[in-house]
Every structure is written in structure tokens, then in C-alpha cells.
Design an enzyme around this catalytic site. Structure first.
Site, short mmCIF file in Angstrom:
data_model
loop_
_atom_site.label_atom_id
_atom_site.label_comp_id
_atom_site.label_asym_id
_atom_site.label_seq_id
_atom_site.Cartn_x
_atom_site.Cartn_y
_atom_site.Cartn_z
N ASP A 285 0.95 -1.18 0.18
CA ASP A 285 0.06 -0.04 -0.07
C ASP A 285 0.78 1.25 0.04
OD1 ASP A 285 -3.02 0.60 0.38
OD2 ASP A 285 -1.87 1.92 1.59
N TRP A 286 0.63 2.40 0.89
CA TRP A 286 1.61 3.44 0.88
C TRP A 286 2.88 3.30 1.31
CZ3 TRP A 286 1.70 8.40 -0.50
CH2 TRP A 286 0.71 8.96 -1.10
N TRP A 326 -12.26 3.02 -3.85
CA TRP A 326 -11.75 3.09 -2.58
C TRP A 326 -11.60 4.80 -2.15
CZ3 TRP A 326 -10.72 2.00 2.54
CH2 TRP A 326 -9.97 2.70 3.09
N ASP A 412 -7.39 -8.68 -3.36
CA ASP A 412 -7.52 -7.39 -3.17
C ASP A 412 -8.20 -6.85 -4.42
OD1 ASP A 412 -7.00 -4.84 -2.68
OD2 ASP A 412 -4.77 -4.96 -2.89
N HIS A 441 -6.10 -7.29 0.40
CA HIS A 441 -5.28 -6.01 0.17
C HIS A 441 -4.10 -6.39 1.35
CE1 HIS A 441 -3.94 -1.94 -0.76
NE2 HIS A 441 -4.30 -1.60 0.77
#
Length: 461
Positions: A285-286, A326, A412, A441
Site C-alpha cells: 500500500d502506501w 476506495w 484485493d 489487500h
């Protein structure tokens, strides 16, 4: 004047003050009353609104004026939990209020008699009655309790808390399942400017590998609790920071504080300060959006990449439909339940595990990063971080000399198999991925198997 009615309306103002406290603002609330009915409500919000005039009284006056269709509020009364300041007192006089009732006196800034008394100024052409001390003890306790908690948190943590930030109380993290590691903190990195950054640092400093585990939104280092023991059992070191705004790190109150380039700079300084070497960069993710831009600045520090469900935010390719959905959900429901989000994607999680993900965010004031990060993903070539990400893409395609291992949570809907297959084409020498069929995810929730495969892969090199 009816003492019972006054107390009831002051109680309504105290309810507004509670909303301010939940948002991380100084807990002051106000209501405007006309003919026995509340027509305006307000609570302190100068920080969230980036507005020095957004005191509780001003917010309530604006709502009341809109309700009656007139900036004159003849015959109206205002109830506020703290003696009004000069700005608010002036607004009340301009509004032609009949009466102002406050709870606690303000010896530092009160303009109804404590410091100055604008309401007694005979040269003004309107007279507003003032009555103080209604539920004064309750109002004082609300304020003193707020500031006492702030002071206690700062003392307990041993590092001062910046005025524009919040710090999640330690008791929110008590007894977290499968998270036994000692906290470590830094606050003197140049970019932090006094903000406190939390991180885990386990294993020997001279270990053969250091696994640098970077989380994303809305998670924190708790996400790696199933992988860390595997890395440590291999004799390696694990470093897992909480991004500012997440986990046990400080949380700036303003959404606008969070910027791609700033968070990246903090991570660069963090790696340098700890002098991390022989690093396997672990991202999702980030953690990937930011982390994948780090090795090009000091490639000698990095030996490997373990990449899971993430992307490079280059701004020159469309974001996936799953991510856009999202982002839209976050915009429509900014107060979404973090624990419930994890439970939906990971039905095997226990209630205490879901609660652990929600622990850093006790109220709206602590959630600025959760609101800021979805729109912060670069979606155009000129967006903050896009040019850096394009440089990183060139680095991974042509200059990366380390080994890479990719694991994909197949379930995901945001950054799943198609997104990861595209990312794989951008990483030089990246082999066929490990696909976790039941993983979503947050594939780290199936992380023990991923970590075991990764340890064997990187220790064999």
C-alpha cells in the site's frame, strides 16, 4: 431569567464542547436560543477549519443568523461554556443579542469582566445582559480535564507534544494481541521538527539482513506482527516505523499537513539516522508508494525488495477502478470504522485484532492522515510525488541490482493481481510472484507463509 432553563441550555453547550474535544480542539461549545428553542449550535474548530475566527460562539451565531435570515439576532440569547473573548464579544454586540450566559470565567482572555468588559462599555450603542457561572464547575472541569490529559500524555511519553498535533493515549495500546515489542521513538529528525515518530527495532544490529517494514493506510506496524517473528527467527533485524499520523506516532491535526514529499523525506532521514544496511525493503500500500522511491537515493543500503499489493504513483497512467472506488468511499465516509474494514477483508481476525487496528484513532481529531492519504496518491504528472515516482520507475527498470520477491493477495479489489502484474514489469529481474489465494489487500494477515518463503529466498542469495 429561569435558572433551570439556563442550566439546560448550558448543558446543550457542553454537548457541543464534547464534540470539539473529540475533534482534538479546545473543548468549548455554544448555542443560540430564541423563544426557548435552540436555533444555532457551534463548537471550537479553528484548527480543523484553518480559521482563526471559528470559535464556538461565532459558529453558533452564523448558524442562528442563517436560521432567522438576518444578521440581527434581536431577542436571542447565547450560552457558551467559557467566557467569550474580545472577538466573540464584539460579534455578540453587533448581533444585538439580548443576553449572553457563560459557564467558566477566562482569566487570560475573557472580555466579559475577567480581563476587559466590552459589555459594560457605555459608548457602544447596544446593551447586552451578561450572566456568568452557570454550570461553571462542569465547564471548568471539561477544560481542565482536556489540558490535564494533554500534559499527562506529554510527561508520560517524555517528549513534548506539538500544539498542532495529537498523541494517542498509551492505554489504547494496552494488551494488543501478538504485539509484544518495545516501542522506540525519534523526534529530532530535521523534517519531523519535534513530531514524535514511533518504530519497532528488534534483532541484532549486525544481522545479515535488516527487514525494513513499511505499512500503508489505514494500518500501522501492527500489520507486520505475523511476519516479524519469522524474520527474527532467521537471526535478522526488523525495523518497522509508524508513519506520522498512524499507529503510535504523533498525529498532526490538519489534513493539509500530509504531503507525499514530506513523508518520503522523513523516511529518508530515518534510514540515514539508523544507518540501516543490508536492507530488504518490505512494502505494501502506501509503504510502497513512498518506500519504492527510497532505494534510488542510496542503493548501496539495499539488498532486496519484498513487495506486496502496492503501486508506483507515477501520475502518467490511470489509477485502477478499485483504487478510485476506495478513494470515493473515503471521501463519502471519512469516519469509516477501521476495525470493521479489516474484519470485512480478513474474516479470520478476532475482535481484539480488529480493535488493535482501530486503537490509534480514538476520535476524528486523530484521523487526519486517514482522510488525507487517499487523495494524496498522485493521479496526474504534476502531482506531488509523481515525478519522484517516475524517477523511481526508471531506477527499478534499469538500475536495481538487488533481488526481488513479490507476494500478491489475490482477493484485493484495490491493488490486486492486474495492478501487481503491471508493477512486476517495472522491477528488473522480478520473478514469478507468490499468489496468496485467500489474501486480500492486507496480505500481511497471511504473512507467516510469505515471510518464510521470503527468508528462504533472500538468505539463499
Amino acid at each position: 431569567m429561569d435558572a433551570g432553563q439556563d442550566a439546560a441550555f448550558m448543558q446543550a453547550a457542553l454537548e457541543q464542547a464534547a464534540l470539539a474535544a473529540q475533534a482534538g480542539e479546545v473543548p468549548i461549545g455554544a448555542v443560540v436560543v430564541r423563544d426557548g428553542q435552540v436555533i444555532g449550535r457551534g463548537y471550537n474548530r479553528p484548527i480543523a477549519g484553518h480559521d482563526p475566527t471559528a470559535h464556538a460562539e461565532i459558529v453558533a451565531l452564523r448558524e442562528a443568523a442563517a436560521a432567522v435570515g438576518n444578521y440581527r439576532l434581536d431577542g436571542c440569547e447565547l450560552f457558551v461554556t467559557l467566557e467569550p473573548c474580545a472577538m466573540c464579544s464584539g460579534a455578540m454586540l453587533h448581533a444585538r443579542l439580548a443576553r449572553v450566559v457563560y459557564g467558566a470565567a477566562d482569566p487570560k482572555a475573557g472580555a466579559a469582566g475577567s480581563v476587559v468588559d466590552l459589555f459594560a462599555e457605555r459608548r457602544l450603542n447596544h446593551r447586552t445582559q451578561v450572566h456568568g457561572g452557570v454550570l461553571g464547575d462542569d465547564c471548568s472541569r471539561r477544560l481542565s480535564g482536556f489540558f490535564l490529559q494533554r500534559r499527562q500524555e506529554a510527561r508520560a511519553n517524555g517528549q513534548p507534544l506539538r500544539e498542532d498535533a495529537l498523541r494517542t493515549p498509551d492505554d489504547r495500546f494496552a494488551g494488543l494481541p501478538d504485539y509484544p515489542w518495545a516501542p522506540h521513538y525519534l523526534s529530532d529528525l530535521p523534517s519531523l521538527a519535534g513530531l514524535r515518530l514511533h518504530f519497532l527495532d528488534e534483532g541484532p544490529r549486525e544481522a545479515p539482513l535488516t527487514w525494513l517494514c513499511l505499512h500503508g493506510n489505514p494500518s500501522w506496524s501492527y500489520l507486520y506482527r505475523k511476519m516479524i517473528p519469522v524474520f527474527l527467527a532467521a537471526g535478522d533485524r526488523v525495523v518497522a516505523p509508524d508513519l506520522v499520523g498512524f499507529g503510535k506516532s504523533d498525529k498532526p491535526k490538519k489534513d493539509a499537513f500530509h504531503r507525499f514529499g514530506w513523508h518520503r523525506q522523513v523516511l529518508l532521514e530515518f534510514v540515514e539516522r539508523l544507518d540501516l544496511r543490508n536492507v530488504v525493503l518490505v512494502v505494501q500500500d502506501w509503504g510502497g508508494l513512498l518506500g519504492l522511491t527510497l532505494p534510488m537515493e542510496a542503493p548501496q543500503r539495499y539488498r532486496g525488495l519484498l513487495v506486496m499489493n502496492t503501486l508506483l504513483g507515477t501520475g502518467d497512467t490511470p489509477l485502477s477502478p478499485g483504487f478510485l472506488a476506495w478513494r470515493e468511499m473515503c471521501a463519502k465516509h471519512p469516519e469509516f470504522d477501521v476495525g470493521r474494514l479489516f474484519a470485512r477483508g480478513n474474516p479470520q481476525l478476532s475482535l481484539p485484532e480488529c480493535a488493535a487496528y482501530d486503537a490509534p484513532f480514538p476520535d476524528r481529531g486523530h484521523r487526519a492522515a486517514l482522510r488525507a492519504f487517499p487523495p494524496m496518491v498522485p493521479d496526474s504528472p504534476a502531482a506531488d510525488g509523481a515525478e519522484l515516482s517516475r524517477r523511481a520507475r526508471d531506477f527499478w527498470r534499469g538500475e536495481w541490482q538487488g533481488r526481488s520477491f513479490m507476494a500478491i493477495g489475490a482477493q484485493d479489489p484495490v491493488l490486486g493481481v492486474p495492478v501487481m502484474n503491471e508493477l512486476r514489469t517495472q522491477i528488473r529481474g522480478c520473478p514469478e510472484p507468490m499468489v496468496v489465494a485467500q489474501g486480500g489487500h492486507f496480505v500481511q494477515e497471511h504473512g507467516e507463509a510469505v515471510a518464510k518463503r521470503a527468508v528462504g529466498y533472500f538468505h539463499a542469495s
